[in-house]
Motif scaffolding. Structure first.
Motif, PDB file in Angstrom:
ATOM      1  N   LEU A 162       7.537  48.562  27.745  1.00 20.95           N
ATOM      2  CA  LEU A 162       8.778  47.852  28.034  1.00 20.95           C
ATOM      3  C   LEU A 162       9.832  48.047  26.953  1.00 20.95           C
ATOM      4  O   LEU A 162      10.978  47.642  27.141  1.00 20.95           O
ATOM      5  CB  LEU A 162       8.500  46.353  28.198  1.00 20.95           C
ATOM      6  CG  LEU A 162       7.600  45.927  29.363  1.00 20.95           C
ATOM      7  CD1 LEU A 162       7.358  44.429  29.310  1.00 20.95           C
ATOM      8  CD2 LEU A 162       8.214  46.325  30.692  1.00 20.95           C
ATOM      9  N   ASN A 163       9.441  48.646  25.827  1.00 20.58           N
ATOM     10  CA  ASN A 163      10.371  48.776  24.703  1.00 20.58           C
ATOM     11  C   ASN A 163      10.888  47.389  24.322  1.00 20.58           C
ATOM     12  O   ASN A 163      12.095  47.161  24.169  1.00 20.58           O
ATOM     13  CB  ASN A 163      11.527  49.709  25.073  1.00 20.58           C
ATOM     14  CG  ASN A 163      12.330  50.170  23.876  1.00 20.58           C
ATOM     15  OD1 ASN A 163      11.885  50.093  22.732  1.00 20.58           O
ATOM     16  ND2 ASN A 163      13.540  50.656  24.131  1.00 20.58           N
ATOM     17  N   ASN A 164       9.959  46.457  24.148  1.00 24.13           N
ATOM     18  CA  ASN A 164      10.289  45.051  23.906  1.00 24.13           C
ATOM     19  C   ASN A 164      10.895  44.882  22.516  1.00 24.13           C
ATOM     20  O   ASN A 164      10.263  45.194  21.509  1.00 24.13           O
ATOM     21  CB  ASN A 164       9.028  44.193  24.044  1.00 24.13           C
ATOM     22  CG  ASN A 164       9.349  42.714  24.105  1.00 24.13           C
ATOM     23  OD1 ASN A 164      10.448  42.276  23.806  1.00 24.13           O
ATOM     24  ND2 ASN A 164       8.352  41.931  24.508  1.00 24.13           N
ATOM     25  N   ALA A 165      12.099  44.361  22.465  1.00 25.17           N
ATOM     26  CA  ALA A 165      12.798  44.196  21.192  1.00 25.17           C
ATOM     27  C   ALA A 165      12.590  42.826  20.575  1.00 25.17           C
ATOM     28  O   ALA A 165      13.194  42.526  19.542  1.00 25.17           O
ATOM     29  CB  ALA A 165      14.299  44.431  21.390  1.00 25.17           C
ATOM     30  N   ASP A 166      11.703  41.995  21.169  1.00 23.68           N
ATOM     31  CA  ASP A 166      11.608  40.621  20.669  1.00 23.68           C
ATOM     32  C   ASP A 166      10.256  39.984  20.962  1.00 23.68           C
ATOM     33  O   ASP A 166      10.200  38.884  21.515  1.00 23.68           O
ATOM     34  CB  ASP A 166      12.726  39.778  21.281  1.00 23.68           C
ATOM     35  CG  ASP A 166      12.943  38.465  20.558  1.00 23.68           C
ATOM     36  OD1 ASP A 166      12.771  38.427  19.330  1.00 23.68           O
ATOM     37  OD2 ASP A 166      13.294  37.478  21.226  1.00 23.68           O
ATOM     38  N   ARG A 167       9.155  40.650  20.586  1.00 17.23           N
ATOM     39  CA  ARG A 167       7.838  40.054  20.796  1.00 17.23           C
ATOM     40  C   ARG A 167       7.467  39.151  19.624  1.00 17.23           C
ATOM     41  O   ARG A 167       6.956  39.566  18.615  1.00 17.23           O
ATOM     42  CB  ARG A 167       6.765  41.125  20.988  1.00 17.23           C
ATOM     43  CG  ARG A 167       5.338  40.584  21.017  1.00 17.23           C
ATOM     44  CD  ARG A 167       5.097  39.574  22.128  1.00 17.23           C
ATOM     45  NE  ARG A 167       5.103  40.211  23.427  1.00 17.23           N
ATOM     46  CZ  ARG A 167       5.544  39.613  24.538  1.00 17.23           C
ATOM     47  NH1 ARG A 167       6.027  38.381  24.492  1.00 17.23           N
ATOM     48  NH2 ARG A 167       5.524  40.268  25.679  1.00 17.23           N
ATOM     49  N   LYS A 168       7.763  37.862  19.798  1.00 13.78           N
ATOM     50  CA  LYS A 168       7.411  36.848  18.818  1.00 13.78           C
ATOM     51  C   LYS A 168       6.068  36.220  19.168  1.00 13.78           C
ATOM     52  O   LYS A 168       5.610  36.273  20.310  1.00 13.78           O
ATOM     53  CB  LYS A 168       8.471  35.753  18.775  1.00 13.78           C
ATOM     54  CG  LYS A 168       9.850  36.183  18.310  1.00 13.78           C
ATOM     55  CD  LYS A 168      10.768  34.973  18.266  1.00 13.78           C
ATOM     56  CE  LYS A 168      12.142  35.320  17.716  1.00 13.78           C
ATOM     57  NZ  LYS A 168      12.922  36.129  18.673  1.00 13.78           N
TER      58      LYS A 168
END
Length: 269
Positions: A162-168
């Motif tokens: 997903l090209n996740n820019a915010d996996r907290k």
């Protein structure tokens, strides 16, 4: 509570059930409302994120966060990941079009599943993978680590896809022993944006289950599914997704953290 908790029934409710706003999630960066979705005898809690409540982002100027939330769910479903709660796009929400996602976890406070830890360097427990070193207020060294479970590995791979820019860490929820991942508004950019707390798998060779998911998704993207995604994200984002999946299959391993930019979200939790 619903009389039928299957994913298909949840999807039907989210797509066409009556939405009743219960309250606003005050910790969210954009407008996020907890709602009840009901139809006949069924009633389930959900999160409604209206497009009109999205703040403009200079690095995600195209499309909507709601569209990426829905696309992420559809991609996970197509590849055989079962970690994103059922998500739908509603055009007739109380505040206009937006994403509606089935609520998972407790209805009050979410329990800390201890997926992420901060320990002294020599105190990282077995079964945890170190991510980065930090220092506390007294300048003592500490290590951030995360669990090495198969479920977390699957989420880590999905985030790469997903090209996740915010996996907290706060976007990882354990409900009845099952791991869920939420908050996918900052995904699917055409440029490399991956920022995640799950770098502990970096460089690992893919296992059979990892490759099975990637190949299943690649097959779907080469069919009608790719066109279906264009209804919620941009065509160039779908093309970038297809290229990313094909590259992962070729390399056969998790990527390493980038050296030219910061690879972690902030805050980590």
């Amino acid at each position: 509570m619903p009389t039928d908790t299957s994913a298909e029934r949840a999807r039907q409710l989210l797509e066409s059930g009556e939405l009743e706003i219960e309250g606003q999630l005050t910790d969210a960066s954009n407008v996020a409302l907890r709602v009840w979705v009901s139809s006949d005898e069924d009633r389930i809690p959900a999160v409604y994120k209206p497009i009109r409540g999205e703040r403009p982002l200079w690095d995600f100027p195209d499309g909507t966060l709601a569209g990426r939330e829905v696309a992420s769910y559809l991609i996970a479903e197509a590849g055989g990941w079962d970690c994103i709660p059922v998500t739908a796009l509603r055009q007739d929400g109380p505040l206009g079009p937006g994403s509606v996602q089935q609520w998972v976890g407790p209805l009050d406070e979410r329990d800390d599943p201890d997926l992420l830890r901060i320990d002294a360097p020599m105190a990282v427990p077995d079964g945890y993978l170190p991510v980065l070193g930090v220092r506390d207020e007294a300048d003592s060294p500490l290590v951030v680590s995360h669990a090495a479970s198969d479920a977390l590995r699957a989420v880590a791979l999905l985030d790469v896809v997903l090209n996740n820019a915010d996996r907290k860490g706060s976007a990882l929820i354990v409900d009845a022993g099952r791991l869920y991942a939420v908050d996918h508004g900052l995904t699917l950019h055409v440029e490399d944006k991956l920022r995640t707390v799950l770098w502990g798998f970096a460089g690992d060779t893919f296992e059979a289950a990892d490759l099975d998911r990637l190949k299943r998704l690649a097959d779907a993207l080469n069919g009608a599914f790719g066109e279906r995604l264009c209804a919620v994200i941009q065509p160039d984002e779908v093309a970038a997704l297809r290229a990313r999946v094909e590259s992962l299959i070729r390399t056969g391993r998790f990527p390493e953290p980038p050296e030219h930019r910061h690879p972690l979200p902030w805050p980590l939790w």
